[in-house]
Write a protein that holds these residues in place. Structure first.
Motif, PDB file in Angstrom:
ATOM      1  N   LYS A 129      52.011  47.857  45.160  1.00 24.66           N
ATOM      2  CA  LYS A 129      52.477  47.026  44.057  1.00 24.66           C
ATOM      3  C   LYS A 129      52.441  45.571  44.511  1.00 24.66           C
ATOM      4  N   VAL A 130      51.814  44.725  43.703  1.00 21.57           N
ATOM      5  CA  VAL A 130      51.702  43.307  44.045  1.00 21.57           C
ATOM      6  C   VAL A 130      52.222  42.477  42.880  1.00 21.57           C
ATOM      7  N   GLY A 131      52.871  41.369  43.194  1.00 20.80           N
ATOM      8  CA  GLY A 131      53.402  40.524  42.133  1.00 20.80           C
ATOM      9  C   GLY A 131      53.668  39.115  42.604  1.00 20.80           C
ATOM     10  N   GLN A 132      53.960  38.246  41.644  1.00 18.55           N
ATOM     11  CA  GLN A 132      54.308  36.850  41.895  1.00 18.55           C
ATOM     12  C   GLN A 132      53.232  36.140  42.713  1.00 18.55           C
ATOM     13  N   SER A 133      51.990  36.312  42.282  1.00 19.64           N
ATOM     14  CA  SER A 133      50.858  35.721  42.993  1.00 19.64           C
ATOM     15  C   SER A 133      50.053  34.837  42.056  1.00 19.64           C
ATOM     16  N   LYS A 134      50.034  33.547  42.327  1.00 19.35           N
ATOM     17  CA  LYS A 134      49.220  32.635  41.529  1.00 19.35           C
ATOM     18  C   LYS A 134      47.736  32.931  41.719  1.00 19.35           C
ATOM     19  N   ALA A 135      47.358  33.323  42.941  1.00 22.32           N
ATOM     20  CA  ALA A 135      45.952  33.629  43.205  1.00 22.32           C
ATOM     21  C   ALA A 135      45.481  34.802  42.350  1.00 22.32           C
ATOM     22  N   LEU A 136      46.275  35.868  42.293  1.00 25.67           N
ATOM     23  CA  LEU A 136      45.875  37.040  41.515  1.00 25.67           C
ATOM     24  C   LEU A 136      45.843  36.745  40.023  1.00 25.67           C
ATOM     25  N   ASP A 137      46.647  35.790  39.580  1.00 25.09           N
ATOM     26  CA  ASP A 137      46.637  35.428  38.164  1.00 25.09           C
ATOM     27  C   ASP A 137      45.329  34.751  37.760  1.00 25.09           C
ATOM     28  N   THR A 138      44.572  34.240  38.743  1.00 25.26           N
ATOM     29  CA  THR A 138      43.324  33.538  38.436  1.00 25.26           C
ATOM     30  C   THR A 138      42.091  34.398  38.669  1.00 25.26           C
ATOM     31  N   LEU A 139      42.260  35.586  39.239  1.00 31.17           N
ATOM     32  CA  LEU A 139      41.122  36.436  39.595  1.00 31.17           C
ATOM     33  C   LEU A 139      40.998  37.609  38.634  1.00 31.17           C
ATOM     34  N   PRO A 140      39.767  38.094  38.409  1.00 27.22           N
ATOM     35  CA  PRO A 140      39.605  39.304  37.591  1.00 27.22           C
ATOM     36  C   PRO A 140      40.332  40.481  38.248  1.00 27.22           C
ATOM     37  N   TRP A 141      41.179  41.145  37.487  1.00 22.72           N
ATOM     38  CA  TRP A 141      42.006  42.203  38.057  1.00 22.72           C
ATOM     39  C   TRP A 141      41.196  43.371  38.628  1.00 22.72           C
ATOM     40  N   PRO A 142      40.138  43.852  37.967  1.00 23.93           N
ATOM     41  CA  PRO A 142      39.408  44.994  38.537  1.00 23.93           C
ATOM     42  C   PRO A 142      38.845  44.730  39.934  1.00 23.93           C
ATOM     43  N   THR A 143      38.265  43.542  40.155  1.00 25.43           N
ATOM     44  CA  THR A 143      37.661  43.274  41.460  1.00 25.43           C
ATOM     45  C   THR A 143      38.693  42.834  42.494  1.00 25.43           C
ATOM     46  N   ALA A 144      39.756  42.157  42.055  1.00 19.96           N
ATOM     47  CA  ALA A 144      40.821  41.792  42.997  1.00 19.96           C
ATOM     48  C   ALA A 144      41.579  43.034  43.457  1.00 19.96           C
ATOM     49  N   SER A 145      41.888  43.934  42.517  1.00 18.67           N
ATOM     50  CA  SER A 145      42.599  45.160  42.897  1.00 18.67           C
ATOM     51  C   SER A 145      41.728  46.040  43.791  1.00 18.67           C
ATOM     52  N   SER A 146      40.413  46.026  43.564  1.00 20.97           N
ATOM     53  CA  SER A 146      39.496  46.765  44.441  1.00 20.97           C
ATOM     54  C   SER A 146      39.604  46.269  45.876  1.00 20.97           C
ATOM     55  N   ASN A 147      39.647  44.945  46.022  1.00 27.23           N
ATOM     56  CA  ASN A 147      39.722  44.380  47.367  1.00 27.23           C
ATOM     57  C   ASN A 147      41.061  44.690  48.023  1.00 27.23           C
ATOM     58  N   ILE A 148      42.132  44.688  47.243  1.00 34.50           N
ATOM     59  CA  ILE A 148      43.446  45.044  47.789  1.00 34.50           C
ATOM     60  C   ILE A 148      43.420  46.479  48.310  1.00 34.50           C
ATOM     61  N   ALA A 149      42.867  47.389  47.509  1.00 38.90           N
ATOM     62  CA  ALA A 149      42.767  48.784  47.949  1.00 38.90           C
ATOM     63  C   ALA A 149      41.929  48.893  49.219  1.00 38.90           C
ATOM     64  N   LEU A 150      40.842  48.134  49.274  1.00 39.17           N
ATOM     65  CA  LEU A 150      39.975  48.170  50.452  1.00 39.17           C
ATOM     66  C   LEU A 150      40.707  47.642  51.682  1.00 39.17           C
ATOM     67  N   MET A 151      41.496  46.589  51.528  1.00 37.64           N
ATOM     68  CA  MET A 151      42.257  46.052  52.657  1.00 37.64           C
ATOM     69  C   MET A 151      43.260  47.076  53.185  1.00 37.64           C
ATOM     70  N   ILE A 152      43.916  47.790  52.277  1.00 33.24           N
ATOM     71  CA  ILE A 152      44.857  48.830  52.703  1.00 33.24           C
ATOM     72  C   ILE A 152      44.107  49.938  53.439  1.00 33.24           C
ATOM     73  N   TYR A 153      42.975  50.359  52.870  1.00 35.17           N
ATOM     74  CA  TYR A 153      42.191  51.432  53.487  1.00 35.17           C
ATOM     75  C   TYR A 153      41.696  51.023  54.873  1.00 35.17           C
ATOM     76  N   GLU A 154      41.256  49.779  55.016  1.00 34.37           N
ATOM     77  CA  GLU A 154      40.741  49.310  56.304  1.00 34.37           C
ATOM     78  C   GLU A 154      41.790  49.423  57.406  1.00 34.37           C
ATOM     79  N   ASN A 155      43.057  49.380  57.031  1.00 35.61           N
ATOM     80  CA  ASN A 155      44.129  49.439  58.025  1.00 35.61           C
ATOM     81  C   ASN A 155      44.747  50.825  58.170  1.00 35.61           C
ATOM     82  N   PHE A 156      44.315  51.783  57.368  1.00 29.97           N
ATOM     83  CA  PHE A 156      44.765  53.162  57.535  1.00 29.97           C
ATOM     84  C   PHE A 156      44.249  53.724  58.859  1.00 29.97           C
ATOM     85  N   SER A 157      45.035  54.588  59.461  1.00 32.58           N
ATOM     86  CA  SER A 157      44.561  55.358  60.607  1.00 32.58           C
ATOM     87  C   SER A 157      43.648  56.477  60.105  1.00 32.58           C
TER      88      SER A 157
END
Length: 218
Positions: free
Chosen positions: A46-74
């Motif tokens: 869950k992400v919130g209170q982000s000026k950066a995310l308010d300016t980015l397309p949600w589908p591609t920004a959320s994709s990158n967030i998921a990818l960042m989480i996955y990159e750090n999974f064991s």
């Protein structure tokens, strides 16, 4: 259905990187759902209170967030979860659709994100010859290298050296001319005068193909 479990060190690291990159507050839940007899185990960011995310397309920004989480999974966490979900944690009237990402697709996106990383590292080193060497032969000609050099030299003359870069979005691109779908990674370069510059790199969804299939620097 939710189940209680503390975030692992790897999960906390991923959440922290998302928070730092987007200037967002982050939280998480873990749970599962059963659909047609199949169980999906989901890590929800869950992400919130982000000026950066308010300016980015949600589908591609959320994709990158998921990818960042996955990159750090064991490796174990990549086995234990089937999906990563990304939710905009805002007031109900501002909430955007929760996006779900299968870990198999994220694994492929992580692999091909190395094309974006190599391109970006070469830009920082001003190694434009290496970039052009990595471009698929179908998409370069005798003017590709001099044009790239001239463009980047102009940016550096105006803004100073490149001091870093960030990947902000990623998505799947369907070429207008048809053909195979591509991974597209979008980010920005950081210059010594504190300015930023958008750019993007496209890569094949065929994991055996590590060529650059396109880039934009404007």
């Amino acid at each position: 259905m939710l189940f209680f479990s503390c975030a692992s060190e790897n999960q906390q690291k991923g959440l922290g990187l998302v928070s730092d990159l987007y200037g967002a507050k982050t939280s998480y839940t873990k749970g599962f759902k059963i659909n047609n007899g199949k169980k999906a185990t989901i890590f929800t960011v869950k992400v919130g209170q982000s000026k950066a995310l308010d300016t980015l397309p949600w589908p591609t920004a959320s994709s990158n967030i998921a990818l960042m989480i996955y990159e750090n999974f064991s490796d174990e966490e990549r086995e234990n979860f089937t999906n990563i979900a990304v939710e905009k944690d805002e007031k109900e009237e501002d909430r955007r659709e929760t996006q779900y990402f299968e870990l198999g697709r994220l694994a492929d996106a992580m692999e091909q994100a190395n094309v974006f990383k190599k391109f970006s590292d070469y830009l920082m080193k001003e190694n434009y010859e290496a970039i052009v060497d990595d471009v698929d032969s179908r998409y370069k000609n005798a003017q590709t290298l001099p044009n790239l050099k001239a463009y980047m030299n102009g940016l550096i003359a105006k803004h100073g050296k490149i001091t870093g870069y960030n990947r902000m979005e990623y998505g799947i691109l369907t070429p207008n001319s048809g053909g195979d779908k591509l991974f597209k990674y979008l980010g920005y370069l950081k210059f010594s005068d504190q300015s930023i510059w958008p750019y993007s790199v496209t890569a094949s969804m065929d994991l055996s193909n590590k060529d650059i299939l396109g880039y934009r620097l404007d």
